[in-house]
Design an enzyme around this catalytic site. Sequence first.
Site, PDB file in Angstrom:
ATOM      1  N   SER A 443       0.825  -1.218   0.000  1.00 27.18           N
ATOM      2  CA  SER A 443       0.000   0.000   0.000  1.00 27.18           C
ATOM      3  C   SER A 443       0.855   1.262   0.000  1.00 27.18           C
ATOM      4  CB  SER A 443      -0.986   0.021   1.154  1.00 27.18           C
ATOM      5  OG  SER A 443      -0.578  -0.742   2.221  1.00 27.18           O
ATOM      6  N   HIS A 464      -3.474  -3.514  -5.896  1.00 27.61           N
ATOM      7  CA  HIS A 464      -3.719  -3.043  -4.531  1.00 27.61           C
ATOM      8  C   HIS A 464      -5.167  -3.276  -4.136  1.00 27.61           C
ATOM      9  CE1 HIS A 464      -3.966   0.601  -1.611  1.00 27.61           C
ATOM     10  NE2 HIS A 464      -3.608  -0.473  -0.968  1.00 27.61           N
ATOM     11  N   GLU A 476      -7.018  -1.319  -7.116  1.00 26.68           N
ATOM     12  CA  GLU A 476      -6.199  -0.307  -7.783  1.00 26.68           C
ATOM     13  C   GLU A 476      -5.026  -1.044  -8.446  1.00 26.68           C
ATOM     14  OE1 GLU A 476      -4.901   2.370  -4.715  1.00 26.68           O
ATOM     15  OE2 GLU A 476      -4.991   4.103  -6.019  1.00 26.68           O
ATOM     16  N   ASN A 514      -5.217   6.091  -1.373  1.00 23.67           N
ATOM     17  CA  ASN A 514      -4.627   6.495  -0.092  1.00 23.67           C
ATOM     18  C   ASN A 514      -4.086   7.920  -0.146  1.00 23.67           C
ATOM     19  OD1 ASN A 514      -5.275   4.113   1.105  1.00 23.67           O
ATOM     20  ND2 ASN A 514      -3.288   3.150   0.771  1.00 23.67           N
TER      21      ASN A 514
END
Length: 733
Positions: A443, A464, A476, A514
């Site tokens: 991540s 991800h 992702e 994120n």
Amino acid sequence: MTEFHYAKDPDGIATITWDVPGKSMNVMSFEGLAELDECIDRALADAAVKGVIITSGKKDFAGGMDLNILARMRDEAGENPAQGLFDGIMRMHGLLRKIERAGMDPKTLKGGKPVVAALPGTAAGIGLEVPLACHRIIAADNPKAKIGLPEIMVGLFPGAGGTTRLVRKLGPMAAAPFLLEGKMQEPKKMKAAGVVDEVVPAGELLARAKEWVLSAKDADLVKPWDQKGYKMPGGAPYHPAGYMTFVGANAMVMGRTMGVYPAAKALLSAVYEGALVPFDAALRVEARWFVNVLMNPSSSAMIRSLFINKEALEKGANRPSVPDQSVKKVGVLGAGMMGAGIAHVSASAGIEVVLIDATQEAADRGKAHSEALLDKGMKRGKVTAEKKEEVLSRISATTDYAALEGCDLIVEAVFEDPKVKAEVTARTEAVVGADCIFATNTSTLPITELARASKRPDQFIGIHFFSPVDKMMLVEIIRGAETGDTAVAKALDFVRQIRKTPIVVNDARFFYANRCIIPYINEGIRMVREGVAPALIENAAKLVGMPLGPLQLVDETSIDLGVKIAKATRAAMGDTYPDGEVDEVLFWMADEGRLGRKANAGFYAYDEAGKRIGLWEGLSAKYAEAAEQPDLSEVKHRLLFSQVLEAVRALEDGVLTDIREGDVGAILGWGFAPWSGGPFSWLDMLGAERAVNLCSGLAAKFGPRFAAPDLLREMAARGESFYGRFGAGKKAA
Ligand code: NAD
């Protein structure tokens, strides 16, 4: 005719079979409506026809209306789109009302032809609205079928009479879960709820429908609402019981939606106002509110993001043209929280899985996670014992890397440590074939750097997942600097197999999701430090449609993870690191042992059972609430702009290359205000010029993190919108 077929048998039964060519599921189109109309006219006009069966040539009845058509209907309705939409919807009501009255004398209510809907499987949206207009709904006993009206999920409500008919059939209270939550259920449950009239064994569906048609009497064809003295079940709004329903429903809807979803409010209005007038007037009321929703920018943005664009991405809108890369055998490295979830969703999709961990015990624990999820599914009646065995038999839990031989995809989910990741990459590549694609679920670590440990960086990619893997729909996919097209295609085909929604982004710190959510959390924490009341921060977030306030979110993801990410980011950025003020609060919380939900102590207080009981009082003791609190709209803007400006920067930087992915990814990845359609849709609603002005105000007061990016300024100067400039797959970078 191509979508509906008409046949008459010697007993005088006309069977209208819906069977859209080239599709596995029937979806209603303009042409379909016209053909159904023609079939109904033909049956009503033919004296030899005694009654009508409407059914499907497929295993299901229908999946709903093609929402692309609704969007087109509005766009093509000429100078007065609202009137055009209203007229179109009233024509649809006309057709369904014709089915319902079936040629009967309007005064005596006699002489109509019975029309029965025979549903072999799923019937959703207009796929249930047509049956609701028929005189009887008979469904095959098919536990896999889902029957219901899911329109609310994409920012609409049932607008082809489904709202008015269901409320009149069940009463507003009993209809509420189907209309307000879009609840879909199998035929037997829908029979128990009173939506479906009869459930029969699949093999007897048409015979039973015919039997009913031949035995139906005049009285069977008159809907309760067309009978004299009809009373709404549970009471209309002016009835004491009905009154309570409406007061309660209003409060419940506002509590759940915070008033930001226009469809929920419009639905309630249509139900309430419709309940006060005769049936045909209620249909007009429903049509007006439906048009109101279709004309609302929030609804069009939701339809665009959650239906049209989501589907386009799932179908591979950004897939390189490389032959099919479907995965047959996947190796999952690391059987922890993420690895176990990835193994489960892969095996459930029919893919062979080799699940590797450092010890056999850890690997087995990973497989046990899948078993626990399958057991849960069995308890809910969603998974059979055979299915459970089948899925589990596909997962081999082991410590032996040699078992990876023959894998065509690897998904690595070991500890977030470049050294550990490099080691497992090398060990894997020693075993797998030359074509195998290697994906990392990191991540925070840049893909391009992790790819250095690979002998084949063009076959190295980021996939991800979000936690919990079985529930979160977004994946992702991250292209490293050297990632090749085959790896991207492989990742996309894998995501399609496991039925999730992919976005493809370029490599940069925190990728896309994120990157945008961290500033949101940070803005909330900054406000705490400034003395803004934590309750104001959290409630402002809810009022803009975020599922969790920033403080609750950081409690859920854990404060030590926040500290870890902050330290790593500071180490990487050095002097340019902008979040020292945030760290002050975060590090203090960690020192106090308030690590979030998992510690039963964070920005919120929790009881012993782990239930959140309110904001932690110690927070205000350390960061006193200022005597003068900011305006609610300022707090809302800070929370929204902290996210959307980062999304715009991601587009500017070329991390995002398609705004559709930016919008869909934001809603599915971190729950960004779904009513808005996503960050770019929200900015388009606001208008670039207004957005720039608001940013200037925020930047002057709170610092350069709110400065409008050049792209937004340029768009404001040119009067452009994101969807005007970058929409429908026009590449941004
Ligand atoms: P975790 O600690 O739950 O699991 C990691 C697993 O890897 C452990 O079972 C560990 O025993 C195993 N492992 C460690 N070294 C190994 C080795 N050499 N060979 C085989 N197995 C080894 O961690 P997690 O939360 O599942 O995260 C895994 C990865 O996923 C990390 O890169 C993380 O950044 C990423 N990720 C996590 C989340 C999340 O919410 N937790 C979300 C997205 C991505």
